[in-house]
Motif scaffolding. Structure first.
Motif, PDB file in Angstrom:
ATOM      1  N   VAL A   1       0.624  -1.200   0.156  1.00  0.00           N
ATOM      2  CA  VAL A   1       0.061  -0.003  -0.116  1.00  0.00           C
ATOM      3  C   VAL A   1       0.847   1.137   0.067  1.00  0.00           C
ATOM      4  CG1 VAL A   1      -1.675   1.486   1.252  1.00  0.00           C
ATOM      5  CG2 VAL A   1      -1.762  -1.385   1.136  1.00  0.00           C
ATOM      6  N   ARG A   2       0.657   2.114  -0.934  1.00  0.00           N
ATOM      7  CA  ARG A   2       1.469   3.289  -1.033  1.00  0.00           C
ATOM      8  C   ARG A   2       0.782   4.517  -0.535  1.00  0.00           C
ATOM      9  NH1 ARG A   2       6.261   3.539  -3.701  1.00  0.00           N
ATOM     10  NH2 ARG A   2       5.973   5.760  -3.453  1.00  0.00           N
TER      11      ARG A   2
ATOM     12  N   ILE B   1      -7.215   2.512  -3.092  1.00  0.00           N
ATOM     13  CA  ILE B   1      -5.826   2.385  -2.616  1.00  0.00           C
ATOM     14  C   ILE B   1      -5.176   2.238  -3.811  1.00  0.00           C
ATOM     15  CG2 ILE B   1      -4.508   0.832  -1.147  1.00  0.00           C
ATOM     16  CD1 ILE B   1      -7.201  -0.047   0.193  1.00  0.00           C
ATOM     17  N   PHE B   2      -3.985   3.130  -3.826  1.00  0.00           N
ATOM     18  CA  PHE B   2      -2.954   3.057  -4.897  1.00  0.00           C
ATOM     19  C   PHE B   2      -1.829   2.013  -4.059  1.00  0.00           C
ATOM     20  CE2 PHE B   2      -4.569   7.084  -6.486  1.00  0.00           C
ATOM     21  CZ  PHE B   2      -4.448   6.620  -7.812  1.00  0.00           C
ATOM     22  N   VAL B   3      -1.430   0.846  -4.873  1.00  0.00           N
ATOM     23  CA  VAL B   3      -0.554   0.050  -4.608  1.00  0.00           C
ATOM     24  C   VAL B   3       0.730  -0.167  -5.292  1.00  0.00           C
ATOM     25  CG1 VAL B   3      -2.249  -1.345  -3.065  1.00  0.00           C
ATOM     26  CG2 VAL B   3      -1.678  -1.978  -5.304  1.00  0.00           C
ATOM     27  N   GLU B   4       1.701  -0.978  -4.809  1.00  0.00           N
ATOM     28  CA  GLU B   4       2.871  -1.147  -5.857  1.00  0.00           C
ATOM     29  C   GLU B   4       3.211  -2.589  -5.781  1.00  0.00           C
ATOM     30  OE1 GLU B   4       6.822   1.462  -6.581  1.00  0.00           O
ATOM     31  OE2 GLU B   4       6.972   0.037  -4.648  1.00  0.00           O
TER      32      GLU B   4
ATOM     33  N   GLY C   1      -0.828  -0.075  -9.108  1.00  0.00           N
ATOM     34  CA  GLY C   1      -2.328  -0.450  -9.374  1.00  0.00           C
ATOM     35  C   GLY C   1      -3.183   0.359  -8.429  1.00  0.00           C
ATOM     36  N   LEU C   2      -4.477   0.216  -8.714  1.00  0.00           N
ATOM     37  CA  LEU C   2      -5.623   0.989  -7.986  1.00  0.00           C
ATOM     38  C   LEU C   2      -6.558  -0.223  -7.711  1.00  0.00           C
ATOM     39  CD1 LEU C   2      -6.977   3.329  -6.698  1.00  0.00           C
ATOM     40  CD2 LEU C   2      -8.215   3.442  -9.040  1.00  0.00           C
TER      41      LEU C   2
ATOM     42  N   GLU D   1      -3.148  -8.756  -0.562  1.00  0.00           N
ATOM     43  CA  GLU D   1      -3.238  -9.393  -1.858  1.00  0.00           C
ATOM     44  C   GLU D   1      -4.418  -8.909  -2.629  1.00  0.00           C
ATOM     45  OE1 GLU D   1      -1.865 -12.426  -1.974  1.00  0.00           O
ATOM     46  OE2 GLU D   1      -0.711 -11.678  -0.086  1.00  0.00           O
ATOM     47  N   VAL D   2      -4.070  -9.176  -3.801  1.00  0.00           N
ATOM     48  CA  VAL D   2      -4.858  -8.475  -4.893  1.00  0.00           C
ATOM     49  C   VAL D   2      -4.880  -9.557  -6.083  1.00  0.00           C
ATOM     50  CG1 VAL D   2      -4.079  -6.113  -4.264  1.00  0.00           C
ATOM     51  CG2 VAL D   2      -2.796  -7.229  -5.881  1.00  0.00           C
TER      52      VAL D   2
END
Length: 589
Positions: free
Chosen positions: A392-393, A400-403, A410-411, A437-438
């Motif tokens: 989570v960035r 939520i913006f994640v890397e 990704g969003l 987890e995504v």
């Protein structure tokens, strides 16, 4: 010495009596009187002029025309090392005769009597005076001028900065009186002023002969943080730090040393201000002109980080040739950070040439190009439906913006966080820096963005809820949240529903409260919007309506209470649905 040639013999002197030892008519007092009349008339505590008749290291003998000579310590003449026999000097008569019968004189006191007038006259007339440097003091030297202790500031000793003051102690030099404080009787003198006046004419002549581009030899006179002063033989020039070397110089001491003889080129000069700008690096070819002619965009180069800022770093690939690595070229990540997070001054780095302009002498470099662009084969590494762990960035109100890795972001939309829980803000669900987890839902290669989901890791429970929470069915639940508009009820099967205040009224007329466990009837179920509308009051109100009393005149023993089921397969819920449908139709009419 006394002059006896002018003494007249006594006319009535009896030589016979004198030869026979008889008493002479002239008394001793008369003889002394006659002798004294041949000498200068002097008084104590007065200043007179005398003649030097003897000079040695310890004392100076001065004749003032008195019966005895005066002896003065040689130290009183230190200001005048050229003193010699026959010189006229002023002396102060302290005592005509001490215990030893010696005339006591002072040259120092004689000078002091007239010194204040003389030093003021020297200032008014711009006169050059001689002084003896007695000792060092804070910030300069003490100088004996006319017997007065004057102050010579360190900056006024010479036109050049003086590093060793002690070399001047004990010297006699010429000075100009530059300042007098009448109240405190302080005198300031300068030796530099004498030199400057002489140098001004010399400078004017030298500058008049200068030409831009002329190469001269000079001596490094002073080194400062901003450049180097060079003595060109009577006139000074400045090499600015940027003109010392084609490469970056943090300290001029790295390039030159004090008193070093160097060749310099004249870049510019101002005759009026007498300023001369010099260059050292201009005597060597520009490094860009010597840059490898085969070097081109795409080539790999190595260099040293010489300057770093938030926006990027300058890398010197050879002295005088630098390239800029912009922070955006340090990582495939779209999150711009400070360049200091990637490198530091002094680091040896490898980079790829992105642009090269030899005419403008500019070059841009990149280091992220040393790694493969993760978006080149994004479909293979992160195909739709694949599961991954992301970091989570940051949050926004909508998700939520994640890397997933450096350069791949990704969003997760807020609606894709949970099947059942209504998330008002992502911070309720997770925190920045945590792992999550995504599942990849969609790939936008052009904008380098992935659409991700979290709830998709599990089956959609609403498929099951659709079979459980049919309209009219009754279930047990607990009130877990109270609001003005109603209450949130967590049902025992796992679903979550909502009831308005009128549907929270209990059979005894009281209102249901937070934490109570009650039975609830499903009024509405909407899978698409994930909405379950519940009612507690309907669980007992509908039962009362369904049980109708039998009229007495038509009642028979065999008659039983009639329940409006109509048919065995018709439930109370079905009737509610029909009643609602009828109401809606009537409203529509």
């Amino acid at each position: 010495m006394a002059d006896f040639n002018n003494i007249e013999p006594l006319q009535d002197f009896n030589w016979e009596e004198f030869e026979n030892g008889a008493n002479v008519n002239v008394s001793k007092e008369d003889l002394e009187k006659a002798y004294d009349e041949t000498l200068n008339k002097i008084s104590e505590h007065q200043t007179v002029e005398g003649t030097v008749i003897s000079v040695d290291k310890k004392e100076v003998v001065v004749n003032i025309g008195y019966k005895s000579d005066g002896i003065i310590p040689a130290s009183e003449f230190r200001y005048n090392p050229d003193l010699k026999v026959g010189d006229k000097v002023e002396v102060y008569v302290e005592n005509q005769e001490d215990k030893k019968g010696q005339l006591v004189l002072s040259h120092k006191k004689a000078r002091l009597e007239k010194s204040w007038d003389r030093v003021n006259a020297a200032l008014d007339n711009d006169e050059i005076v001689q002084g003896y440097i007695k000792c060092r003091t804070k910030g300069g030297m003490i100088v004996d001028v006319f017997g007065i202790e004057a102050f010579l500031p360190g900056s006024q000793i010479d036109v050049h900065p003086i590093r060793d003051y002690d070399q001047f102690v004990g010297k006699t030099m010429e000075f100009k009186v530059v300042k007098i404080n009448q109240e405190f009787r302080n005198v300031v003198v300068s030796h530099k002023a004498l030199i400057e006046a002489e140098m001004e004419a010399q400078k004017k002549e030298i500058i008049s002969k200068l030409e831009k581009g002329q190469v001269l030899e000079g001596t490094v006179k002073n080194i400062t943080s901003y450049g180097v002063f060079v003595d060109l033989g009577g006139v000074d020039g400045l090499i600015h730090i940027t003109d010392l070397s084609w490469g970056r110089v943090s300290d001029p001491h790295e390039v030159v040393a004090l008193d070093q003889k160097i060749n310099v080129v004249i870049l510019d000069f101002d005759e009026e201000k007498k300023r001369i700008a010099l260059g050292l690096k201009q005597l060597t070819p520009h490094p860009w002109d010597a840059l490898d002619a085969d070097l081109k965009v795409g080539d790999h180069v190595k260099g040293k980080v010489v300057v770093i800022a938030d926006y990027g770093a300058f890398v010197e690939i050879q002295p005088g040739v630098e390239g800029l690595i912009h922070v955006s070229e340090m990582s495939w990540s779209q999150h711009l950070r400070s360049a200091q997070e990637f490198m530091h001054v002094g680091d040896e780095v490898e980079a790829v040439i992105l642009t090269l302009d030899r005419e403008e002498r500019k070059m841009s470099l990149g280091i992220k190009q040393l790694k493969e662009d993760p978006w080149e084969n994004i479909e293979e590494k992160y195909p739709v439906g694949s599961k991954h762990t992301a970091k989570v960035r940051n949050f926004t109100n909508f998700g939520i913006f994640v890397e997933l890795e450096e350069g791949v972001d990704g969003l997760i939309h807020i609606s894709d966080l949970s099947w059942t829980k209504k998330v008002k803000h992502p911070s309720e669900f997770t925190q920045v820096g945590a792992e999550i987890e995504v599942v990849v839902l969609e790939i936008d290669k052009e904008n380098r963005r992935l659409s991700l989901g979290h709830k998709q890791l599990e089956d959609n429970p609403w498929d099951t809820y659709e079979t459980i929470y049919t309209p009219g069915s009754v279930h047990q639940g607990k009130i877990t949240e109270m609001m003005d508009k109603g209450a949130v009820i967590t049902l025992n099967e796992g679903g979550e529903g909502f009831a308005t205040p009128k549907h929270l009224q209990k059979e005894d007329g009281s209102q249901a409260k937070l934490g109570e466990e009650l039975s609830f009837k499903v009024i509405e179920f909407a899978k698409e919007t994930r909405r379950i509308i519940l009612s507690h009051s309907r669980t007992f109100e509908d039962v009362k309506e369904d049980v109708k009393p039998v009229h007495k005149h038509s009642a028979k023993k065999s008659d039983a209470p009639v329940v409006n089921n109509v048919a065995a397969g018709t439930s109370l819920g079905d009737l509610d649905v029909l009643a609602d449908l009828k109401a809606k139709m009537e409203k529509g009419e």
